[in-house]
Design a protein around this motif. Structure first.
Motif, PDB file in Angstrom:
ATOM      1  N   LEU A   1      25.548  49.449  41.372  1.00  8.75           N
ATOM      2  CA  LEU A   1      25.077  48.552  42.434  1.00  8.75           C
ATOM      3  C   LEU A   1      26.094  47.440  42.672  1.00  8.75           C
ATOM      4  CD1 LEU A   1      22.889  47.459  44.370  1.00  8.75           C
ATOM      5  CD2 LEU A   1      21.881  46.293  42.382  1.00  8.75           C
ATOM      6  N   LEU A   2      26.608  46.873  41.596  1.00  7.39           N
ATOM      7  CA  LEU A   2      27.600  45.809  41.720  1.00  7.39           C
ATOM      8  C   LEU A   2      28.854  46.276  42.447  1.00  7.39           C
ATOM      9  CD1 LEU A   2      27.397  43.887  38.354  1.00  7.39           C
ATOM     10  CD2 LEU A   2      27.428  42.857  40.623  1.00  7.39           C
ATOM     11  N   MET A   3      29.312  47.475  42.153  1.00  9.30           N
ATOM     12  CA  MET A   3      30.518  47.968  42.817  1.00  9.30           C
ATOM     13  C   MET A   3      30.319  47.987  44.333  1.00  9.30           C
ATOM     14  SD  MET A   3      32.725  51.299  41.924  1.00  9.30           S
ATOM     15  CE  MET A   3      34.446  51.314  42.309  1.00  9.30           C
ATOM     16  N   GLY A   4      29.169  48.462  44.778  1.00 14.22           N
ATOM     17  CA  GLY A   4      28.885  48.486  46.211  1.00 14.22           C
ATOM     18  C   GLY A   4      28.766  47.087  46.794  1.00 14.22           C
TER      19      GLY A   4
ATOM     20  N   ALA B   1      43.247  28.000  43.962  1.00 10.60           N
ATOM     21  CA  ALA B   1      41.861  28.475  44.083  1.00 10.60           C
ATOM     22  C   ALA B   1      41.823  29.827  44.780  1.00 10.60           C
ATOM     23  CB  ALA B   1      41.016  27.459  44.839  1.00 10.60           C
ATOM     24  N   ALA B   2      42.623  29.987  45.829  1.00  6.64           N
ATOM     25  CA  ALA B   2      42.670  31.270  46.535  1.00  6.64           C
ATOM     26  C   ALA B   2      43.162  32.378  45.611  1.00  6.64           C
ATOM     27  CB  ALA B   2      43.561  31.154  47.770  1.00  6.64           C
ATOM     28  N   CYS B   3      44.176  32.086  44.799  1.00  5.02           N
ATOM     29  CA  CYS B   3      44.678  33.075  43.835  1.00  5.02           C
ATOM     30  C   CYS B   3      43.615  33.420  42.794  1.00  5.02           C
ATOM     31  CB  CYS B   3      45.942  32.568  43.154  1.00  5.02           C
ATOM     32  SG  CYS B   3      47.382  32.540  44.228  1.00  5.02           S
ATOM     33  N   SER B   4      42.892  32.412  42.312  1.00  6.19           N
ATOM     34  CA  SER B   4      41.857  32.685  41.310  1.00  6.19           C
ATOM     35  C   SER B   4      40.707  33.491  41.926  1.00  6.19           C
ATOM     36  CB  SER B   4      41.345  31.400  40.675  1.00  6.19           C
ATOM     37  OG  SER B   4      40.574  30.649  41.578  1.00  6.19           O
ATOM     38  N   HIS B   5      40.378  33.215  43.196  1.00  3.32           N
ATOM     39  CA  HIS B   5      39.338  34.011  43.859  1.00  3.32           C
ATOM     40  C   HIS B   5      39.796  35.457  44.037  1.00  3.32           C
ATOM     41  CE1 HIS B   5      37.459  30.135  44.950  1.00  3.32           C
ATOM     42  NE2 HIS B   5      36.358  30.857  44.870  1.00  3.32           N
ATOM     43  N   LEU B   6      41.053  35.651  44.397  1.00  2.00           N
ATOM     44  CA  LEU B   6      41.590  37.004  44.528  1.00  2.00           C
ATOM     45  C   LEU B   6      41.524  37.727  43.184  1.00  2.00           C
ATOM     46  CD1 LEU B   6      42.982  39.183  46.216  1.00  2.00           C
ATOM     47  CD2 LEU B   6      45.167  38.099  45.648  1.00  2.00           C
ATOM     48  N   LEU B   7      41.885  37.039  42.109  1.00  6.04           N
ATOM     49  CA  LEU B   7      41.801  37.637  40.779  1.00  6.04           C
ATOM     50  C   LEU B   7      40.354  37.980  40.421  1.00  6.04           C
ATOM     51  CD1 LEU B   7      43.307  38.532  38.254  1.00  6.04           C
ATOM     52  CD2 LEU B   7      43.157  36.177  37.415  1.00  6.04           C
TER      53      LEU B   7
ATOM     54  N   ALA C   1      37.590  46.130  39.631  1.00  8.03           N
ATOM     55  CA  ALA C   1      38.167  46.960  38.573  1.00  8.03           C
ATOM     56  C   ALA C   1      37.145  47.318  37.499  1.00  8.03           C
ATOM     57  CB  ALA C   1      39.362  46.247  37.935  1.00  8.03           C
ATOM     58  N   MET C   2      36.248  46.392  37.186  1.00  9.93           N
ATOM     59  CA  MET C   2      35.285  46.638  36.104  1.00  9.93           C
ATOM     60  C   MET C   2      34.406  47.861  36.370  1.00  9.93           C
ATOM     61  SD  MET C   2      35.933  44.600  33.700  1.00  9.93           S
ATOM     62  CE  MET C   2      34.484  44.929  32.745  1.00  9.93           C
ATOM     63  N   PRO C   3      33.694  47.930  37.497  1.00 14.38           N
ATOM     64  CA  PRO C   3      32.870  49.123  37.715  1.00 14.38           C
ATOM     65  C   PRO C   3      33.714  50.380  37.946  1.00 14.38           C
ATOM     66  CG  PRO C   3      32.655  47.610  39.577  1.00 14.38           C
ATOM     67  CD  PRO C   3      33.457  46.914  38.523  1.00 14.38           C
TER      68      PRO C   3
ATOM     69  N   TRP D   1      40.131  48.693  27.811  1.00 16.52           N
ATOM     70  CA  TRP D   1      40.498  47.895  28.990  1.00 16.52           C
ATOM     71  C   TRP D   1      39.256  47.310  29.654  1.00 16.52           C
ATOM     72  CZ3 TRP D   1      44.758  45.826  30.871  1.00 16.52           C
ATOM     73  CH2 TRP D   1      45.980  46.276  30.377  1.00 16.52           C
ATOM     74  N   HIS D   2      38.195  48.098  29.737  1.00 17.83           N
ATOM     75  CA  HIS D   2      36.938  47.635  30.332  1.00 17.83           C
ATOM     76  C   HIS D   2      36.405  46.429  29.555  1.00 17.83           C
ATOM     77  CE1 HIS D   2      33.365  48.288  32.837  1.00 17.83           C
ATOM     78  NE2 HIS D   2      32.615  48.141  31.762  1.00 17.83           N
ATOM     79  N   ALA D   3      36.455  46.500  28.245  1.00 15.90           N
ATOM     80  CA  ALA D   3      35.964  45.390  27.417  1.00 15.90           C
ATOM     81  C   ALA D   3      36.838  44.148  27.584  1.00 15.90           C
ATOM     82  CB  ALA D   3      35.915  45.818  25.953  1.00 15.90           C
ATOM     83  N   TRP D   4      38.160  44.307  27.499  1.00 15.54           N
ATOM     84  CA  TRP D   4      39.047  43.150  27.619  1.00 15.54           C
ATOM     85  C   TRP D   4      38.969  42.518  29.008  1.00 15.54           C
ATOM     86  CZ3 TRP D   4      40.617  40.320  23.890  1.00 15.54           C
ATOM     87  CH2 TRP D   4      40.823  40.881  22.641  1.00 15.54           C
TER      88      TRP D   4
END
Length: 183
Positions: free
Chosen positions: A60-63, A90-96, A103-105, A143-146
């Motif tokens: 659900l989060l991915m969508g 702030a824009a860079c941190s939002h992009l990250l 990337a997580m889901p 990688w998912h955990a980190w």
């Protein structure tokens, strides 16, 4: 006038941006909280019940995150202005944040596929089970955990900047605009 309430303006974020922001925030904290609790408490029954929601909520989060990123790009010209070096940071941190949230889901889906398990969220088959690739799956899980811990740190920083910098130091109304109040 109703259309303006849904879309972002330079004075405030629209209803859709706010609902996506706070809804995704709650779901992310649920997801990250469950994993942190499992790491701290162990495999208690109530923790396992909490963890059982991880995969469907991740889907659900991915969508929702893809929708939110698209909506943010659509509203970019109407968003409240950000100027200066701190605004660029702030824009860079939002992009990250967006990249990690996507990337997580995606890594979660990849891990499921590598494990050879079928995946059918809400009964809709995305892929069938097959042969497993244990070494790659374990690397993807690491990688998912980190990245999950990194995302949690960024969320804490995001909330901290909103509360400390914008609300207490600058008093610029940023938190109020995300809560639905204008400048």
């Amino acid at each position: 006038m109703l259309r303006q309430q849904w879309r972002d303006t330079p004075d405030r974020y629209g209803s859709i941006s706010r609902w996506l922001h706070w809804g995704i925030g709650v779901l992310l904290l649920w997801q990250l909280g469950g994993m942190a609790t499992r790491a701290l408490v162990g495999p208690e029954a109530w923790v396992q019940l909490w963890i059982s929601t991880h995969r469907p909520l991740g889907t659900l989060l991915m969508g929702l995150i893809a929708l939110r990123a698209s909506w943010a790009l659509f509203n970019l010209p109407r968003r409240p202005p950000h100027r200066g070096l701190l605004a660029r940071l702030a824009a860079c941190s939002h992009l990250l944040l967006y990249l990690l949230m996507l990337a997580m889901p995606a890594l979660g889906l990849y891990m499921t596929w590598l494990s050879g398990q079928p995946f059918a969220p809400l009964g809709i088959p995305l892929f069938k089970g097959g042969s497993s690739h244990v070494d790659q799956m374990l690397l993807a899980r690491q990688w998912h955990a980190w990245l999950g811990w990194t995302l949690l740190a960024l969320i804490i920083g995001h909330a901290g900047m909103a509360l400390l910098w914008h609300a207490l130091v600058r008093r610029d109304g940023t938190l109020g605009r995300m809560a639905g109040r204008g400048r």
